[in-house]
Design a protein around this motif. Structure first.
Motif, PDB file in Angstrom:
ATOM      1  N   SER A   9      19.548  23.798  26.849  1.00 29.22           N
ATOM      2  CA  SER A   9      19.344  22.407  26.462  1.00 29.22           C
ATOM      3  C   SER A   9      18.886  22.288  25.017  1.00 29.22           C
ATOM      4  CB  SER A   9      18.319  21.752  27.394  1.00 29.22           C
ATOM      5  OG  SER A   9      17.074  22.421  27.286  1.00 29.22           O
ATOM      6  N   THR A  31      22.392  23.273  22.705  1.00 25.88           N
ATOM      7  CA  THR A  31      23.622  22.493  22.750  1.00 25.88           C
ATOM      8  C   THR A  31      23.304  21.043  23.069  1.00 25.88           C
ATOM      9  OG1 THR A  31      23.901  23.123  25.055  1.00 25.88           O
ATOM     10  CG2 THR A  31      25.096  24.410  23.429  1.00 25.88           C
ATOM     11  N   SER A  51      24.021  16.962  24.122  1.00 27.19           N
ATOM     12  CA  SER A  51      24.843  16.243  25.074  1.00 27.19           C
ATOM     13  C   SER A  51      26.085  15.725  24.380  1.00 27.19           C
ATOM     14  CB  SER A  51      24.062  15.067  25.677  1.00 27.19           C
ATOM     15  OG  SER A  51      22.935  15.535  26.373  1.00 27.19           O
ATOM     16  N   THR A  52      27.205  15.788  25.077  1.00 29.63           N
ATOM     17  CA  THR A  52      28.457  15.295  24.514  1.00 29.63           C
ATOM     18  C   THR A  52      28.521  13.779  24.694  1.00 29.63           C
ATOM     19  OG1 THR A  52      29.544  17.363  25.076  1.00 29.63           O
ATOM     20  CG2 THR A  52      30.959  15.476  24.651  1.00 29.63           C
ATOM     21  N   TRP A 106      28.278  17.854  14.704  1.00 23.78           N
ATOM     22  CA  TRP A 106      28.098  19.299  14.655  1.00 23.78           C
ATOM     23  C   TRP A 106      27.867  19.762  13.223  1.00 23.78           C
ATOM     24  CZ3 TRP A 106      32.313  21.805  18.338  1.00 23.78           C
ATOM     25  CH2 TRP A 106      32.068  21.379  19.646  1.00 23.78           C
ATOM     26  N   VAL A 112      36.796  19.235  23.418  1.00 24.60           N
ATOM     27  CA  VAL A 112      35.709  18.415  23.930  1.00 24.60           C
ATOM     28  C   VAL A 112      36.324  17.139  24.485  1.00 24.60           C
ATOM     29  CG1 VAL A 112      33.621  17.120  23.396  1.00 24.60           C
ATOM     30  CG2 VAL A 112      33.989  19.355  22.343  1.00 24.60           C
ATOM     31  N   PRO A 153      26.024  28.511  27.991  1.00 22.34           N
ATOM     32  CA  PRO A 153      25.440  27.486  28.859  1.00 22.34           C
ATOM     33  C   PRO A 153      25.345  27.966  30.304  1.00 22.34           C
ATOM     34  CG  PRO A 153      27.078  26.524  27.397  1.00 22.34           C
ATOM     35  CD  PRO A 153      27.197  28.001  27.241  1.00 22.34           C
ATOM     36  N   SER A 177      28.962  20.584  31.689  1.00 18.11           N
ATOM     37  CA  SER A 177      27.905  19.729  31.145  1.00 18.11           C
ATOM     38  C   SER A 177      28.216  19.258  29.737  1.00 18.11           C
ATOM     39  CB  SER A 177      26.569  20.471  31.153  1.00 18.11           C
ATOM     40  OG  SER A 177      26.643  21.635  30.347  1.00 18.11           O
ATOM     41  N   LYS A 178      29.056  19.982  29.019  1.00 18.99           N
ATOM     42  CA  LYS A 178      29.419  19.627  27.648  1.00 18.99           C
ATOM     43  C   LYS A 178      30.839  19.066  27.555  1.00 18.99           C
ATOM     44  CE  LYS A 178      25.481  21.433  26.834  1.00 18.99           C
ATOM     45  NZ  LYS A 178      24.336  20.492  26.866  1.00 18.99           N
ATOM     46  N   MET A 180      33.488  20.630  27.802  1.00 23.43           N
ATOM     47  CA  MET A 180      34.027  21.528  26.777  1.00 23.43           C
ATOM     48  C   MET A 180      34.819  22.682  27.389  1.00 23.43           C
ATOM     49  SD  MET A 180      31.829  23.669  23.903  1.00 23.43           S
ATOM     50  CE  MET A 180      31.007  22.183  23.348  1.00 23.43           C
ATOM     51  N   PHE A 186      26.101  23.707  16.819  1.00 27.26           N
ATOM     52  CA  PHE A 186      25.329  22.579  17.333  1.00 27.26           C
ATOM     53  C   PHE A 186      24.021  22.383  16.586  1.00 27.26           C
ATOM     54  CE2 PHE A 186      27.311  24.524  21.303  1.00 27.26           C
ATOM     55  CZ  PHE A 186      28.494  23.838  21.131  1.00 27.26           C
TER      56      PHE A 186
END
Length: 362
Positions: free
Chosen positions: A24, A27, A29-30, A56, A80, A307, A326-327, A329, A362
């Motif tokens: 966390s 990276t 949050s997207t 980024w 992404v 991650p 979670s990303k 990605m 990131f």
């Protein structure tokens, strides 16, 4: 030699575990946006998204590309929300040149097996001999009949993993009862025979119709590698399409290619022997893991810099598909082995080093 190679790799990975970061913290949050799917009409157009729009670190891009070039990479992509954020072709490779997936292609077999199950052609809880007949191994019939399709998908067949790539009956020998031993073994390829027998089609024909063509993976093909195994070859963008399908739990642009319940099983711990293995997928963020060629359990997560929710398709000589829900990605890497002095069949120290470089973005 195989044991020594993996032992040194494992020792290196154990050392790296102490350098693990909090995901966390490394990276962000997207941003929420609509998931994009490239068209499947053969045009190969694809929406992009800039590094700047994601907030980024642009200064980290060139060091990452330099590292990838140094490590014999041929192509690298980051998606992404389905859009291309980075796409590089290095060391003479091009966007239209196919490259082999090696064992990263095992996940194609897992996906296609799920499609065959949802069509009612197979049940992965059934024994393999229901589809291939008896005598597909050289082990006693009572032991052979213990081996289910799920055992093949989870690497728990109990067959000897030291006899090489040959999966003819004479080379498939007993070590332990199915379900009692985890060992990375090419016998998984028998799932392709199961699907072919159950569907009445060749493996390639069923795969192309049910998976490849439906998501626009144009031109990819299964090619024999000389040992009797078929290895998948495709362009980098086609590998990225499969990664995007995987990110979306088997759904492509509103169409469910494989049902979500099966896909959740495939990308979760599939047995109690190796927490970091699903149905031919590698799983990050578990507390222990096992590696090919060793009957050892290691403490810690598979890729400490990666991650925790990441799952991966990992192939010989560092072919990689990383999926990070979670990303939103997907990360793709194709190329020659990153370290010619330490060739590996799946996980290598390169995975953790690479994620250290990606985290700098990131």
């Amino acid at each position: 030699m195989q044991f020594k190679t993996y032992l040194f790799a494992c020792l290196g990975l154990i050392a790296l575990t102490s350098c693990s970061k909090d995901d966390s913290a490394s990276t962000p949050s997207t941003p929420e946006e609509t998931m994009y799917f490239p068209p499947s009409d053969g045009t190969n157009t694809w929406e992009t998204k800039s590094i700047a729009s994601l907030g980024w670190n642009q200064a980290a891009v060139q060091p990452l590309v330099d590292y990838l070039t140094l490590k014999n990479t041929k192509s690298f992509m980051i998606l992404v929300n389905g859009r291309i954020v980075m796409e590089y072709y290095l060391n003479g490779h091009t966007a239209t040149t196919p490259w082999y997936w090696a064992s990263a292609g095992k996940t194609l077999t897992a996906m296609t097996s799920g499609i065959a199950q949802q069509e009612g052609l197979i049940n992965i809880n059934n024994k393999v001999s229901d589809y291939l007949g008896t005598g597909w191994t050289s082990i006693p019939l009572a032991k052979e009949n213990l081996i289910t399709c799920k055992n093949l998908l989870s690497m728990t067949s109990g067959l000897d993993d030291t006899t090489g790539d040959d999966v003819s009956p004479g080379n498939l020998q007993y070590v332990a009862d199915a379900g009692t031993r985890w060992a990375y073994h090419n016998v998984y390829v028998k799932m392709q025979d199961v699907v072919a027998a159950a569907s009445g089609q060749t493996w390639s024909s069923y795969f192309n119709t049910k998976l490849r063509d439906r998501i626009g993976m144009t031109g990819g093909a299964w090619i024999e590698d000389g040992s009797g195994l078929s290895v998948y070859w495709s362009t980098t963008r086609n590998m990225a399409r499969f990664g995007l399908l995987s990110l979306n739990k088997g759904k492509w642009n509103g169409t469910q290619i494989v049902n979500e319940a099966y896909y959740n099983e495939a990308t979760s711990t599939s047995q109690n022997l190796n927490q970091a293995y699903g149905y031919l997928w590698w799983l990050n963020g578990k507390s222990t893991y096992r590696l090919p060629g060793l009957q050892l359990q290691f403490n810690g997560t598979l890729i400490p810099n990666g991650p925790a929710d990441m799952f991966c398709a990992l192939g010989k000589n560092d072919q990689k598909i990383y999926v990070i829900p979670s990303k939103k990605m997907v990360v793709i890497r194709m190329g020659e082995v990153s370290d010619p002095n330490n060739p590996t069949f799946a996980l290598s120290g390169f995975d953790n080093e690479l994620w250290g470089k990606i985290n700098a973005l990131f």
